[in-house]
Design a protein around this motif. Structure first.
Motif, PDB file in Angstrom:
ATOM      1  N   UNK A  98       0.819  -1.207   0.000  1.00 24.49           N
ATOM      2  CA  UNK A  98       0.000   0.000   0.000  1.00 24.49           C
ATOM      3  C   UNK A  98       0.855   1.259   0.000  1.00 24.49           C
ATOM      4  N   UNK A  99       2.134   1.126   0.328  1.00 27.27           N
ATOM      5  CA  UNK A  99       3.029   2.275   0.383  1.00 27.27           C
ATOM      6  C   UNK A  99       3.610   2.514  -1.009  1.00 27.27           C
ATOM      7  N   UNK A 100       2.749   3.023  -1.884  1.00 29.52           N
ATOM      8  CA  UNK A 100       3.090   3.161  -3.289  1.00 29.52           C
ATOM      9  C   UNK A 100       2.346   4.383  -3.822  1.00 29.52           C
ATOM     10  N   UNK A 101       3.030   5.258  -4.535  1.00 27.26           N
ATOM     11  CA  UNK A 101       2.358   6.467  -5.012  1.00 27.26           C
ATOM     12  C   UNK A 101       1.186   6.196  -5.953  1.00 27.26           C
ATOM     13  N   UNK A 102       1.116   5.007  -6.551  1.00 30.48           N
ATOM     14  CA  UNK A 102       0.014   4.686  -7.457  1.00 30.48           C
ATOM     15  C   UNK A 102      -1.247   4.274  -6.692  1.00 30.48           C
ATOM     16  N   UNK A 103      -1.117   3.951  -5.415  1.00 25.59           N
ATOM     17  CA  UNK A 103      -2.266   3.515  -4.611  1.00 25.59           C
ATOM     18  C   UNK A 103      -3.109   4.715  -4.208  1.00 25.59           C
ATOM     19  N   UNK A 104      -4.411   4.509  -4.121  1.00 18.14           N
ATOM     20  CA  UNK A 104      -5.310   5.610  -3.751  1.00 18.14           C
ATOM     21  C   UNK A 104      -6.170   5.258  -2.547  1.00 18.14           C
ATOM     22  N   UNK A 105      -5.807   4.222  -1.797  1.00 19.47           N
ATOM     23  CA  UNK A 105      -6.566   3.851  -0.616  1.00 19.47           C
ATOM     24  C   UNK A 105      -6.352   4.900   0.471  1.00 19.47           C
ATOM     25  N   UNK A 106      -7.451   5.465   0.973  1.00 16.53           N
ATOM     26  CA  UNK A 106      -7.370   6.470   2.026  1.00 16.53           C
ATOM     27  C   UNK A 106      -8.543   6.299   2.973  1.00 16.53           C
ATOM     28  N   UNK A 107      -8.535   7.046   4.054  1.00 14.15           N
ATOM     29  CA  UNK A 107      -9.601   6.980   5.046  1.00 14.15           C
ATOM     30  C   UNK A 107     -10.913   7.523   4.473  1.00 14.15           C
ATOM     31  N   UNK A 108     -12.049   7.044   4.975  1.00 17.75           N
ATOM     32  CA  UNK A 108     -13.341   7.546   4.501  1.00 17.75           C
ATOM     33  C   UNK A 108     -13.460   9.063   4.634  1.00 17.75           C
ATOM     34  N   UNK A 109     -14.086   9.664   3.642  1.00 18.32           N
ATOM     35  CA  UNK A 109     -14.349  11.096   3.567  1.00 18.32           C
ATOM     36  C   UNK A 109     -13.086  11.936   3.428  1.00 18.32           C
ATOM     37  N   UNK A 110     -12.007  11.332   2.920  1.00 17.55           N
ATOM     38  CA  UNK A 110     -10.773  12.079   2.661  1.00 17.55           C
ATOM     39  C   UNK A 110     -10.710  12.444   1.186  1.00 17.55           C
ATOM     40  N   UNK A 111     -10.131  13.604   0.915  1.00 18.37           N
ATOM     41  CA  UNK A 111      -9.913  14.015  -0.467  1.00 18.37           C
ATOM     42  C   UNK A 111      -8.663  13.327  -1.004  1.00 18.37           C
ATOM     43  N   UNK A 112      -8.747  12.819  -2.217  1.00 17.22           N
ATOM     44  CA  UNK A 112      -7.579  12.224  -2.863  1.00 17.22           C
ATOM     45  C   UNK A 112      -6.715  13.341  -3.455  1.00 17.22           C
ATOM     46  N   UNK A 113      -5.420  13.161  -3.398  1.00 17.06           N
ATOM     47  CA  UNK A 113      -4.489  14.168  -3.908  1.00 17.06           C
ATOM     48  C   UNK A 113      -4.367  14.114  -5.418  1.00 17.06           C
ATOM     49  N   UNK A 114      -5.323  14.661  -6.094  1.00 17.37           N
ATOM     50  CA  UNK A 114      -5.335  14.699  -7.556  1.00 17.37           C
ATOM     51  C   UNK A 114      -5.682  16.104  -8.028  1.00 17.37           C
ATOM     52  N   UNK A 115      -5.504  16.341  -9.330  1.00 17.70           N
ATOM     53  CA  UNK A 115      -5.852  17.645  -9.892  1.00 17.70           C
ATOM     54  C   UNK A 115      -7.326  17.957  -9.652  1.00 17.70           C
ATOM     55  N   UNK A 116      -8.194  16.985  -9.892  1.00 22.51           N
ATOM     56  CA  UNK A 116      -9.619  17.104  -9.585  1.00 22.51           C
ATOM     57  C   UNK A 116      -9.914  16.105  -8.473  1.00 22.51           C
ATOM     58  N   UNK A 117      -9.728  16.516  -7.209  1.00 26.76           N
ATOM     59  CA  UNK A 117      -9.837  15.553  -6.107  1.00 26.76           C
ATOM     60  C   UNK A 117     -11.238  14.967  -5.952  1.00 26.76           C
ATOM     61  N   UNK A 147     -25.980  -1.634  -8.424  1.00 20.22           N
ATOM     62  CA  UNK A 147     -26.537  -0.766  -9.462  1.00 20.22           C
ATOM     63  C   UNK A 147     -25.454  -0.107 -10.320  1.00 20.22           C
ATOM     64  N   UNK A 148     -24.215  -0.154  -9.888  1.00 16.07           N
ATOM     65  CA  UNK A 148     -23.116   0.515 -10.588  1.00 16.07           C
ATOM     66  C   UNK A 148     -22.849  -0.146 -11.944  1.00 16.07           C
ATOM     67  N   UNK A 149     -22.860   0.642 -13.004  1.00 17.61           N
ATOM     68  CA  UNK A 149     -22.588   0.134 -14.350  1.00 17.61           C
ATOM     69  C   UNK A 149     -21.238   0.601 -14.873  1.00 17.61           C
ATOM     70  N   UNK A 150     -20.729   1.679 -14.298  1.00 19.38           N
ATOM     71  CA  UNK A 150     -19.402   2.182 -14.661  1.00 19.38           C
ATOM     72  C   UNK A 150     -18.793   2.836 -13.427  1.00 19.38           C
ATOM     73  N   UNK A 151     -17.473   2.875 -13.377  1.00 18.85           N
ATOM     74  CA  UNK A 151     -16.774   3.387 -12.191  1.00 18.85           C
ATOM     75  C   UNK A 151     -17.219   4.792 -11.812  1.00 18.85           C
ATOM     76  N   UNK A 152     -17.526   5.612 -12.796  1.00 16.96           N
ATOM     77  CA  UNK A 152     -17.924   6.997 -12.524  1.00 16.96           C
ATOM     78  C   UNK A 152     -19.208   7.092 -11.703  1.00 16.96           C
ATOM     79  N   UNK A 153     -20.007   6.011 -11.685  1.00 13.74           N
ATOM     80  CA  UNK A 153     -21.239   6.012 -10.890  1.00 13.74           C
ATOM     81  C   UNK A 153     -20.953   6.141  -9.396  1.00 13.74           C
ATOM     82  N   UNK A 154     -19.757   5.761  -8.986  1.00 11.44           N
ATOM     83  CA  UNK A 154     -19.400   5.796  -7.564  1.00 11.44           C
ATOM     84  C   UNK A 154     -18.259   6.764  -7.286  1.00 11.44           C
ATOM     85  N   UNK A 155     -18.181   7.830  -8.065  1.00 13.25           N
ATOM     86  CA  UNK A 155     -17.189   8.880  -7.852  1.00 13.25           C
ATOM     87  C   UNK A 155     -17.884  10.043  -7.166  1.00 13.25           C
TER      88      UNK A 155
END
Length: 144
Positions: free
Chosen positions: A74-93, A106-114
């Motif tokens: 999990x100690x890898x910059x490509x990983x995005x696992x974080x605590x609940x309700x935390x903002x991810x460090x991305x351009x569009x967090x 009900x999810x049909x595509x990943x964006x449904x749960x973003x």
């Protein structure tokens, strides 16, 4: 003020090399840090060897019962696992948020749960805090 610690020359040299290598190429900093940590003996297998009754580097649950699993994958910059309700460090967090099994089905595509910061606040106001169910849960950690 405490006197500065005297570190062995070899440790100082390795730490200096870590900093120089990480600064040279920030994109490979994680790899440099991992390589030098391994050279210093700071890796899951070494920690497990030092304290085999309380620490393991083995992922299989059946083989780690009663011990703390050190998951360094999990100690890898490509990983995005974080605590609940935390903002991810991305351009569009996006926000890490618990979901219901109905939402997963009900999810049909990943964006449904973003979730965005604004969207997750509205979601919690509408359906409540799904993570709240765990707020009273306590698990005793094994003692060495």
């Amino acid at each position: 003020m405490a006197a500065p610690r005297k570190y062995p020359d070899e440790l100082r040299e390795r730490a200096t090399r870590l900093v120089v290598e990480a600064r040279r190429d920030p994109a490979s900093a994680a790899g440099a840090i991992k390589r030098i940590a391994e050279q210093l003996g700071v890796h899951p297998e070494a920690l497990a060897a030092e304290t085999p009754k309380s620490v393991t580097a083995v992922m299989a649950k059946a083989k780690r019962e009663g011990r703390v699993f050190i998951d360094w994958s999990q100690n890898n910059p490509a990983k995005t696992t974080i605590a609940p309700y935390s903002l991810r460090g991305r351009e569009d967090p996006t926000v890490s948020a618990p979901v219901t099994w109905d939402e997963v089905r009900a999810c049909r595509q990943a964006e449904d749960l973003v979730f965005t910061a604004e969207g997750v606040v509205a979601r919690v106001e509408k359906i409540g805090d799904l993570f709240e169910l765990l707020s009273g849960t306590r698990v005793a950690l094994p003692r060495p």
